[in-house]
Design an enzyme around this catalytic site. Structure first.
Site, PDB file in Angstrom:
ATOM      1  N   ASN A 114       0.851  -1.191   0.000  1.00  0.00           N
ATOM      2  CA  ASN A 114       0.000   0.000   0.000  1.00  0.00           C
ATOM      3  C   ASN A 114       0.885   1.240   0.000  1.00  0.00           C
ATOM      4  OD1 ASN A 114      -1.869   2.014   0.371  1.00  0.00           O
ATOM      5  ND2 ASN A 114      -2.497   1.367   2.421  1.00  0.00           N
TER       6      ASN A 114
ATOM      7  N   ASN B 213       3.079   6.348  -9.487  1.00  0.00           N
ATOM      8  CA  ASN B 213       1.920   6.285 -10.379  1.00  0.00           C
ATOM      9  C   ASN B 213       0.621   5.944  -9.662  1.00  0.00           C
ATOM     10  OD1 ASN B 213       0.543   5.782 -13.106  1.00  0.00           O
ATOM     11  ND2 ASN B 213       0.393   3.766 -12.143  1.00  0.00           N
TER      12      ASN B 213
ATOM     13  N   TYR C 124      -9.296  15.328  -6.297  1.00  0.00           N
ATOM     14  CA  TYR C 124      -8.326  14.832  -7.273  1.00  0.00           C
ATOM     15  C   TYR C 124      -7.419  15.967  -7.765  1.00  0.00           C
ATOM     16  CZ  TYR C 124      -6.576  12.234 -11.351  1.00  0.00           C
ATOM     17  OH  TYR C 124      -5.773  11.607 -12.283  1.00  0.00           O
TER      18      TYR C 124
ATOM     19  N   ALA D  98      -6.716  18.775  -6.248  1.00  0.00           N
ATOM     20  CA  ALA D  98      -5.835  19.198  -5.156  1.00  0.00           C
ATOM     21  C   ALA D  98      -4.659  18.245  -5.004  1.00  0.00           C
ATOM     22  CB  ALA D  98      -6.620  19.282  -3.847  1.00  0.00           C
TER      23      ALA D  98
END
Length: 248
Positions: free
Chosen positions: A64, A91, A156, A158
């Site tokens: 994670n 990514n 998203y 931000a």
């Protein structure tokens, strides 16, 4: 010509979409590839086998990226098994879109955690080894939404805008150690995720793009190869828009 031969890349979120495209192109260019995945061991195993067919080492790690301790452990394991990390591709990312008046605190926080804090976590985990070897290329996946904003995507936008400021700051801090840090801002990239959108929505996006088409994961992957390779040794702190001209 293999532009990444004998280099080792760590790519987060690589079992589908843009991440998978990056992993495949990197292997074609001779890079050994360590990558992370969340849940599908089957998809990770299939990708491992695909990458190894290019004659490189490859391994998936169930990790994670949004968890600081997990990121530290991941970097340690990759260095032990591959001998080092030359390239980091941050990514991993998610969306939880909604208008600001309807978005929950939980959904806002989760997107920031996965999209932005993961970049901090992994970058923090690799910089000491990169400083020791006095070389490295870090590439952070932002978005055109982080540059221009988008209604219904405050969380998203931000997170992706935060990546741009983070990238520039890291470039300033680590440039003297020969570590480069750049960002890529993809536009409308056609992946499994966008394939689920209504055809009318997709066609509207395409018409708004000067090149009149969506991009492919390979378009983003090729930009990553350039920034990761020795062809870009004098480029750092920059954002490369791979968007078909959307921001022109």
């Amino acid at each position: 010509m293999k532009l990444l031969e004998n280099k080792t890349a760590l790519i987060t979120g690589a079992t589908r979409g843009i991440g998978k495209g990056i992993a495949e192109i990197f292997a074609k260019h001779g890079a050994n590839v360590a990558f992370t995945f969340n849940s599908s061991v089957e998809a990770a195993t299939a990708l491992e086998n695909d990458l190894k067919s290019f004659g490189v080492d490859a391994k998936g790690y169930q990790s994670n990226a949004a968890n600081f301790d997990a990121a530290q452990e991941l970097a340690k394991n990759v260095i032990e098994e591959f001998g080092g990390i030359d390239i980091l591709i941050n990514n991993a990312g998610i969306t939880k879109d909604n208008l600001l008046m309807r978005i929950s605190e939980e959904d806002f926080d989760k997107v920031i955690e996965v999209n932005l804090k993961s970049v901090f976590n992994l970058t923090k985990a690799v910089i000491r080894p990169m400083m020791k070897q006095r070389s490295g290329s870090i590439i952070n996946m932002s978005s055109v939404v982080g540059v221009k904003g988008n209604a219904g995507q405050t969380n998203y936008a931000a997170s992706k805008a935060g990546i741009l400021g983070f990238t520039k700051s890291v470039a300033l801090e680590l440039g003297s150690r020969n570590i480069r840090c750049n960002a890529i801002a993809p536009g409308f990239i056609e992946t499994e995720m966008t394939g689920a959108l209504p055809e009318e929505t997709v066609n509207s996006w395409r018409e708004s793009i000067p090149l009149k088409r969506g991009g492919s994961p390979e378009d983003i992957a090729n930009a990553c190869v350039f920034l990761a390779s020795d062809m870009a040794t004098y480029i750092t702190g920059q954002t490369l828009n791979v968007d078909g001209g959307m921001l022109t």
